[in-house]
Design a protein around this motif. Structure first.
Motif, PDB file in Angstrom:
ATOM      1  N   ILE A  55       0.818  -1.209   0.000  1.00 32.04           N
ATOM      2  CA  ILE A  55       0.000   0.000   0.000  1.00 32.04           C
ATOM      3  C   ILE A  55       0.857   1.267   0.000  1.00 32.04           C
ATOM      4  N   GLY A  56       2.174   1.111  -0.099  1.00 31.26           N
ATOM      5  CA  GLY A  56       3.042   2.268  -0.222  1.00 31.26           C
ATOM      6  C   GLY A  56       3.520   2.864   1.083  1.00 31.26           C
ATOM      7  N   ALA A  57       3.316   2.162   2.205  1.00 35.06           N
ATOM      8  CA  ALA A  57       3.825   2.656   3.484  1.00 35.06           C
ATOM      9  C   ALA A  57       5.313   2.367   3.594  1.00 35.06           C
ATOM     10  N   GLY A  58       6.015   3.169   4.392  1.00 33.92           N
ATOM     11  CA  GLY A  58       7.447   2.982   4.566  1.00 33.92           C
ATOM     12  C   GLY A  58       7.766   1.640   5.205  1.00 33.92           C
ATOM     13  N   TRP A  72       4.467  12.235  11.044  1.00 29.20           N
ATOM     14  CA  TRP A  72       3.570  11.506  10.140  1.00 29.20           C
ATOM     15  C   TRP A  72       4.127  11.358   8.745  1.00 29.20           C
ATOM     16  N   GLY A  73       5.339  11.838   8.487  1.00 30.66           N
ATOM     17  CA  GLY A  73       5.961  11.589   7.193  1.00 30.66           C
ATOM     18  C   GLY A  73       5.341  12.389   6.062  1.00 30.66           C
ATOM     19  N   ARG A  74       5.263  11.766   4.894  1.00 33.06           N
ATOM     20  CA  ARG A  74       4.848  12.445   3.665  1.00 33.06           C
ATOM     21  C   ARG A  74       3.391  12.900   3.737  1.00 33.06           C
ATOM     22  N   ALA A  75       3.128  14.103   3.237  1.00 30.09           N
ATOM     23  CA  ALA A  75       1.766  14.623   3.228  1.00 30.09           C
ATOM     24  C   ALA A  75       0.883  13.796   2.313  1.00 30.09           C
ATOM     25  N   LEU A  76      -0.327  13.544   2.765  1.00 32.44           N
ATOM     26  CA  LEU A  76      -1.352  12.820   2.002  1.00 32.44           C
ATOM     27  C   LEU A  76      -0.994  11.370   1.704  1.00 32.44           C
ATOM     28  N   ALA A  77       0.059  10.849   2.306  1.00 38.25           N
ATOM     29  CA  ALA A  77       0.386   9.424   2.142  1.00 38.25           C
ATOM     30  C   ALA A  77      -0.437   8.642   3.158  1.00 38.25           C
ATOM     31  N   MET A  78      -1.715   8.418   2.813  1.00 38.32           N
ATOM     32  CA  MET A  78      -2.659   7.887   3.791  1.00 38.32           C
ATOM     33  C   MET A  78      -2.291   6.478   4.255  1.00 38.32           C
ATOM     34  N   GLY A  79      -1.779   5.656   3.332  1.00 38.22           N
ATOM     35  CA  GLY A  79      -1.374   4.319   3.729  1.00 38.22           C
ATOM     36  C   GLY A  79      -0.252   4.354   4.750  1.00 38.22           C
ATOM     37  N   ASP A  80       0.700   5.259   4.531  1.00 35.55           N
ATOM     38  CA  ASP A  80       1.810   5.403   5.463  1.00 35.55           C
ATOM     39  C   ASP A  80       1.325   5.961   6.797  1.00 35.55           C
ATOM     40  N   HIS A  81       0.420   6.929   6.764  1.00 32.77           N
ATOM     41  CA  HIS A  81      -0.119   7.496   7.998  1.00 32.77           C
ATOM     42  C   HIS A  81      -0.871   6.443   8.800  1.00 32.77           C
ATOM     43  N   TRP A  82      -1.670   5.634   8.096  1.00 31.37           N
ATOM     44  CA  TRP A  82      -2.429   4.579   8.783  1.00 31.37           C
ATOM     45  C   TRP A  82      -1.479   3.611   9.481  1.00 31.37           C
ATOM     46  N   TRP A  83      -0.427   3.229   8.780  1.00 34.85           N
ATOM     47  CA  TRP A  83       0.452   2.234   9.389  1.00 34.85           C
ATOM     48  C   TRP A  83       1.288   2.821  10.509  1.00 34.85           C
ATOM     49  N   ARG A  84       1.651   4.072  10.433  1.00 31.97           N
ATOM     50  CA  ARG A  84       2.349   4.697  11.564  1.00 31.97           C
ATOM     51  C   ARG A  84       1.421   4.770  12.777  1.00 31.97           C
ATOM     52  N   LEU A  90      15.175   4.496  10.624  1.00 31.36           N
ATOM     53  CA  LEU A  90      15.957   4.546   9.396  1.00 31.36           C
ATOM     54  C   LEU A  90      15.136   4.072   8.211  1.00 31.36           C
ATOM     55  N   GLY A  91      14.359   3.003   8.396  1.00 36.37           N
ATOM     56  CA  GLY A  91      13.522   2.516   7.306  1.00 36.37           C
ATOM     57  C   GLY A  91      12.523   3.556   6.842  1.00 36.37           C
ATOM     58  N   LEU A  92      11.888   4.256   7.791  1.00 39.80           N
ATOM     59  CA  LEU A  92      10.928   5.297   7.426  1.00 39.80           C
ATOM     60  C   LEU A  92      11.628   6.471   6.740  1.00 39.80           C
ATOM     61  N   ARG A  93      12.827   6.805   7.222  1.00 44.41           N
ATOM     62  CA  ARG A  93      13.580   7.914   6.630  1.00 44.41           C
ATOM     63  C   ARG A  93      13.959   7.602   5.182  1.00 44.41           C
ATOM     64  N   ILE A  94      14.381   6.379   4.927  1.00 40.93           N
ATOM     65  CA  ILE A  94      14.736   5.975   3.563  1.00 40.93           C
ATOM     66  C   ILE A  94      13.524   6.104   2.640  1.00 40.93           C
ATOM     67  N   ALA A  95      12.353   5.683   3.134  1.00 42.49           N
ATOM     68  CA  ALA A  95      11.137   5.795   2.325  1.00 42.49           C
ATOM     69  C   ALA A  95      10.796   7.255   2.038  1.00 42.49           C
ATOM     70  N   GLU A  96      10.967   8.136   3.027  1.00 41.97           N
ATOM     71  CA  GLU A  96      10.675   9.562   2.827  1.00 41.97           C
ATOM     72  C   GLU A  96      11.587  10.174   1.765  1.00 41.97           C
ATOM     73  N   LEU A  97      12.805   9.656   1.654  1.00 37.89           N
ATOM     74  CA  LEU A  97      13.748  10.168   0.658  1.00 37.89           C
ATOM     75  C   LEU A  97      13.530   9.554  -0.714  1.00 37.89           C
ATOM     76  N   GLY A  98      12.513   8.694  -0.831  1.00 42.02           N
ATOM     77  CA  GLY A  98      12.210   8.089  -2.116  1.00 42.02           C
ATOM     78  C   GLY A  98      12.949   6.803  -2.402  1.00 42.02           C
ATOM     79  N   GLY A  99      13.653   6.272  -1.413  1.00 44.12           N
ATOM     80  CA  GLY A  99      14.380   5.029  -1.613  1.00 44.12           C
ATOM     81  C   GLY A  99      13.447   3.836  -1.701  1.00 44.12           C
ATOM     82  N   GLN A 100      13.677   2.974  -2.672  1.00 48.06           N
ATOM     83  CA  GLN A 100      12.830   1.798  -2.852  1.00 48.06           C
ATOM     84  C   GLN A 100      13.260   0.692  -1.901  1.00 48.06           C
ATOM     85  N   GLY A 101      12.304   0.137  -1.182  1.00 46.77           N
ATOM     86  CA  GLY A 101      12.575  -0.961  -0.268  1.00 46.77           C
ATOM     87  C   GLY A 101      11.929  -2.244  -0.746  1.00 46.77           C
ATOM     88  N   LEU A 102      12.542  -3.356  -0.423  1.00 45.52           N
ATOM     89  CA  LEU A 102      12.007  -4.663  -0.799  1.00 45.52           C
ATOM     90  C   LEU A 102      12.054  -5.587   0.402  1.00 45.52           C
TER      91      LEU A 102
END
Length: 459
Positions: free
Chosen positions: A222-225, A322-334, A263-275
């Motif tokens: 869902i695009g969360a960090g 709460w990280g990125r604005a309007l990233a509702m999936g990320d906000h929900w999971w945080r 660190l994982g959330l920070r990487i996602a905020e910088l646009g880094g792709q995680g797997l």
């Protein structure tokens, strides 16, 4: 007597109503995760498992650097390093072990192995321990780039491990292949069940099985960090250099108790792709994963859960927002990450309410007086929560069984209660540590003692 009974009944009813409402919200939240997991399976169809022996060869093979921060790990660091050297199937790697000058036992145990293999590099930091795990990782980071400048090599990935980990032979090869084009790759963590502590240590197995087979998959879908587990993860040096440049040279936040999560959330905020990589290893139901003993006593488990709760749900909220604005999936999971203290408050109300209700029933039985009727709305809430709990236990059993077999799946039922008890007991300690930090106290490495399993190296 009647007045006392009436007060007990009122207390029981109010506590149970509060608990029932809270459990309903939490149960529906968990159910949504389950439904998203099933939806993903329907959309994508049966997944073809990635197999370690069939991975695409890396386009640019490189040196894999393993960071192992170690404070007071004399009991395990020697066995861990020896096992890692015997197991890793990769032609080019180096292990950096972070040590403290006031920890001679760990230094001696690590040096005993390092003397026999030059792929181990011991780094003794400038400060006495314990500081924080992140501070130790920063020391390793700077030592790595001093070595790289002197020797003329480059690092393809930074792999994080703990001093008690049992590594998988194919791990570095998996990272070498999958890190290309990505900022971070996380492997599953599968806690080992400690002999003689099936209930306490085993509840970690249940929680990680559900988290690392279902929840992280949904979270990334869902695009969360992607939060890191702090072990069994490979990070691109480029993304760490970007973070280090923003922090004055240190990629890991030395003031954090849960630097891996942040660190994982920070990487996602910088646009880094995680797997999140679940890779089959060719054995029956085998996966490339990190295995380790987790706390085997109630006291040790409470200490560890308190640290997680403090770092993620309390201090982490202040630090990561709460990280990125309007990233509702990320906000929900945080929000899910931070619901722990409230969930435990609801659970405490449920247990207290059931106790008060049992006392009231006992008084009515002794006095041979009729029980007051239960409100239909409360009865309906109880019924819905009972169905959600049944579903929750079935899901827990399913994922534990998938990772550990059907015997452990049945053990997950009593361990569900143990896990609740540990979390409840961790709340006071977490709050005390949080208040300490709010008052200006320094964060310190509040680790538990570790044990390394008696394992022979895999062929």
């Amino acid at each position: 007597m009647g007045g006392v009974t009436g007060v007990i009944e009122i207390v029981a009813r109010e506590l149970l109503l509060f608990a029932a409402a809270g459990l309903l919200i939490g149960g529906l939240d968990d159910l949504l995760v389950d439904l998203l997991y099933l939806a993903r399976r329907l959309v994508k169809g049966p997944a073809t498992p990635i197999r370690s022996y069939a991975l695409t060869p890396p386009v640019q093979p490189g040196r894999m650097i393993v960071f192992i921060p170690a404070w007071d790990e004399a009991a395990v660091i020697g066995a861990m390093l020896s096992t890692a050297l015997a197991r890793f199937r990769h032609p080019d790697y180096r292990i950096y072990v972070g040590l403290y000058p006031n920890d001679p036992g760990t230094i001696a145990a690590a040096a005993y192995v390092a003397e026999r293999d030059d792929r181990i590099r011991l780094v003794i930091g400038p400060r006495d321990g314990p500081t924080t795990k992140a501070d130790c990782l920063n020391t390793l980071w700077h030592a790595l780039w001093r070595d790289a400048a002197t020797e003329g090599f480059d690092a393809k990935a930074i792999v994080l491990h703990d001093a008690e980990d049992v590594v998988h032979p194919d791990e570095l090869a998996v990272f070498d292949s999958l890190i290309e084009g990505r900022a971070v790759v996380q492997l599953p963590v599968l806690p080992l069940v400690v002999p003689g502590s099936r209930l306490v240590s085993g509840h970690y197995a249940d929680e990680f099985a559900e988290s690392h087979i279902k929840q992280l998959v949904v979270r990334t879908w869902i695009g969360a960090g992607l939060p890191l587990a702090g072990t069994g993860c490979a990070i691109s040096p480029d993304i760490l250099k970007r973070i280090a440049a923003m922090r004055g040279g240190d990629p890991f936040d030395a003031t954090s108790l849960t630097e891996d999560y942040e660190l994982g959330l920070r990487i996602a905020e910088l646009g880094g792709q995680g797997l999140f990589a679940r890779v089959a290893d060719g054995r029956r139901a085998g996966v490339v994963a990190v295995r380790a003993y987790f706390p085997a006593t109630l006291l040790a488990a409470v200490r560890q859960k308190a640290r997680w709760m403090t770092g993620i749900a309390l201090i982490g909220w202040d630090r990561t927002g709460w990280g990125r604005a309007l990233a509702m999936g990320d906000h929900w999971w945080r929000l899910r990450d931070r619901r722990g203290p409230v969930a435990m408050l609801v659970l405490a109300a449920a247990y207290l309410g059931m106790t008060a209700d049992a006392v009231a029933v006992l008084v009515h039985w002794v006095t041979d007086s009729p029980l007051p009727p239960v409100h239909p709305g409360l009865r309906m809430l109880f019924g819905i929560n009972a169905l959600l709990l049944t579903w929750r236990l079935a899901v827990r059993m399913t994922f534990t069984g998938r990772a550990y077999g059907w015997r452990e799946a049945f053990w997950s039922l009593p361990r569900f209660i143990i896990g609740n008890f540990v979390a409840l007991a961790a709340i006071p300690r977490a709050l005390i540590r949080y208040i300490h930090v709010l008052r200006g106290g320094a964060a310190k490495w509040d680790k538990t003692s570790h044990h390394f399993p008696d394992l022979s190296p895999q062929p």
